[in-house]
Motif scaffolding. Sequence first.
Motif, short mmCIF file in Angstrom:
data_model
loop_
_atom_site.label_atom_id
_atom_site.label_comp_id
_atom_site.label_asym_id
_atom_site.label_seq_id
_atom_site.Cartn_x
_atom_site.Cartn_y
_atom_site.Cartn_z
N VAL A 374 15.71 60.49 42.63
CA VAL A 374 16.39 59.40 43.33
C VAL A 374 17.17 59.95 44.52
O VAL A 374 17.67 61.08 44.50
N ALA A 375 17.25 59.13 45.58
CA ALA A 375 18.13 59.43 46.71
C ALA A 375 19.49 58.80 46.44
O ALA A 375 19.57 57.70 45.87
N HIS A 376 20.56 59.46 46.85
CA HIS A 376 21.90 59.02 46.51
C HIS A 376 22.59 58.26 47.65
O HIS A 376 23.81 58.18 47.69
N ASN A 377 21.80 57.69 48.56
CA ASN A 377 22.40 56.93 49.65
C ASN A 377 22.50 55.45 49.35
O ASN A 377 22.86 54.66 50.20
N SER A 378 22.16 55.06 48.12
CA SER A 378 22.28 53.67 47.71
C SER A 378 22.86 53.61 46.30
O SER A 378 22.15 53.81 45.32
N SER A 379 24.15 53.32 46.21
CA SER A 379 24.79 53.22 44.89
C SER A 379 24.20 52.08 44.09
O SER A 379 24.06 52.17 42.86
N GLN A 380 23.82 51.02 44.76
CA GLN A 380 23.25 49.86 44.08
C GLN A 380 21.92 50.21 43.43
O GLN A 380 21.65 49.84 42.28
N LYS A 381 21.09 50.96 44.14
CA LYS A 381 19.78 51.34 43.60
C LYS A 381 19.94 52.26 42.39
O LYS A 381 19.27 52.08 41.37
N ILE A 382 20.83 53.24 42.50
CA ILE A 382 21.06 54.16 41.38
C ILE A 382 21.64 53.40 40.21
O ILE A 382 21.28 53.64 39.04
N GLY A 383 22.53 52.45 40.49
CA GLY A 383 23.11 51.65 39.41
C GLY A 383 22.07 50.89 38.63
O GLY A 383 22.17 50.74 37.40
N LYS A 384 21.03 50.40 39.30
CA LYS A 384 19.96 49.68 38.60
C LYS A 384 19.11 50.62 37.76
O LYS A 384 18.62 50.24 36.69
N MET A 385 18.93 51.86 38.23
CA MET A 385 18.11 52.82 37.49
C MET A 385 18.88 53.47 36.35
O MET A 385 18.27 53.95 35.39
N ALA A 386 20.21 53.49 36.44
CA ALA A 386 21.02 54.22 35.46
C ALA A 386 20.84 53.65 34.07
O ALA A 386 20.66 52.44 33.87
N GLN A 387 20.92 54.55 33.09
CA GLN A 387 20.76 54.16 31.69
C GLN A 387 22.09 53.69 31.09
O GLN A 387 22.09 53.10 30.01
N ARG A 388 23.19 53.95 31.75
CA ARG A 388 24.50 53.50 31.26
C ARG A 388 25.39 53.24 32.46
O ARG A 388 25.18 53.78 33.56
N VAL A 395 26.90 61.80 46.05
CA VAL A 395 26.55 63.22 46.04
C VAL A 395 27.81 64.02 45.75
O VAL A 395 28.85 63.81 46.39
N PRO A 396 27.77 64.94 44.79
CA PRO A 396 28.98 65.72 44.46
C PRO A 396 29.50 66.50 45.65
O PRO A 396 28.75 66.87 46.56
N GLU A 397 30.81 66.75 45.62
CA GLU A 397 31.46 67.42 46.75
C GLU A 397 30.86 68.79 47.03
O GLU A 397 30.66 69.16 48.19
#
Length: 582
Positions: A374-388, A395-397
């Motif tokens: 996954v690319a981390h430039n879309s919080s909404q997209k990652i949120g849909k894919m997340a299992q929890r 992206v971590p510091e």
Amino acid sequence: MSTTSRWKDRIYESIGLKEWKYDPLNQGDDPDRQDHQQQPRNDASPVTPWLRSKVWKVGAAVFVVFLFLVLVFRPSSTEISNLIFNPEIRSSYFYLVLPAATGSPEFCKTLFSASVLGYPTARIVNWKKTFDNSDLPHGGHDLAKVQGIHDFLKQLGSSTDNDLILIADGYDTWFQLRPSVLIDRYYAINDRVNKRLYRELGSKAGISQRVIFSAQKRCSSDNLDDLECDAIPESGLPDDVYGPRTDKNGDGFGTNRQRYLNAGTIMGHIGDVRKIFEAAVEIAKENQFKTDTEIFARIFGKQEYQRELIRLRHRDLSQKSWFSRLNPRGDITSPHPKRERPAMGPPPDYGIGLDYYGEISQPAEYDEGDVAWVAHNSSQKIGKMAQRTGIPTDVPEEVQRSTPPFWTPDYTGFVQAPAEQDWSQVPLFTNLWTGVTPVAVRQSPAEGSKTNPVVSQTWNQSWFFPYLRQMLVAHSKAPRMPHAVVQGIDGRTEEWWGPNDGRGGVFIETGSLPGEWQFWHGVCGAEDVAKEALADGRGPWRNPRWMLDHNNDVAADQLKDWYTQLYAVEDGTTVWGEKPPE
């Protein structure tokens, strides 16, 4: 004598240095002439007691000013000692060791991914050795890693004890983040654990975590009463990380937390890692183990049993009663008819800990539903894919501040990669339950020779894949530079260099340092590697030649080839570093 000369002489005389003056270099003299000699001066004056008195007065004044500044700004004793005794930048060596016997496509994926990310020149252990024992997994390759790496560490000697080493499986490891991220996380993981150990064991125990192994969901032993299964601590992951079915074994370990040792990735200082391998070689002689993971898991189990004894001694009676009610392991030191107990005499503490969150490496064993690119430039997209819910999506510091993904040490301008992209814009292999993006991905076999399809069939989804050949060309001619620059645990800047950095090749362990040099095309120049690892239709890998031959005729042909290549790159018919079409 000019006014300026008299002024200089007065300064020299005031501090008693006139007799040590040197004439300025005569710019008209030829510096290569052998008969040019410095003429002694005849105007030296002796140092009088009066002059010595002035020097002492100046020195005393400087000391008083220094003392005043110390009292005003009140730096800590650590800061003062670092200022006086320690240089501003500390430089050390960083080793990358890959156990492998053949130049298979899987090995070359490991090697190429490490190379484009700027890891040190790899040291290859057990190269060209045959492993055909049908009674052992992978013919005995896993077990042979213990002896091979032990011998390599022994060669390095005690002078390398404070250098860092990363040992990664040579056949199933894909790197995706920079060495600086790896070292930052190594320090952070140890720091978190050591604060906990200090609280639990007390300062007198002198125990700390210094070597990090991968963690997996299943114990390496089938006997759950063995120390490697029973005596080890609970996972560092939240107890509900996989929801209400966390740690319920009914679904093939998929919802088990990572708790057990996996030897696919090992990181630590060489002195500490060497002691662990010395113990592993001895244990392997006394027991019938089938893999390296089984050996190191046994060492870890013995260590944790001893730590539990120290925990019990460190608590008072009320704490022991309270702790026994909350500790899901119960009292593992109490008598039990089936559970194994170590022989008399405490074993040494090896400083072993596990990478529970998969920050350094994420084994894909039993993790088929945990991970995705996954690319981390879309919080909404990652949120849909997340299992929890609630997993971190940014992206971590430590990744953000690392060198951007497509940066290369290229000075030609012909690496046609999107250098403007940052880490949020590239696909990263991410755990959808925790949000962690590991430094390396490990496609461990889930059953027999079966591999995780999310990993084994998605090499072309790695962020560097479309530009792999071009980036390898750039790194094969890179100047020597630090592989990582990080802030150490004491706040000082650390530079981590490769000990014997070549370009475009590896060192094969032969029993004498630094080993036998092999170019990439010597180990990864086969047709199957080109089809599976490079997969760009441009044929097998060949190292570019960047230095002119000492033979003038050969050098002339090289220049002709380079110009031909330059025109072909500009026409778009080839990529830089590749032989142009006939």
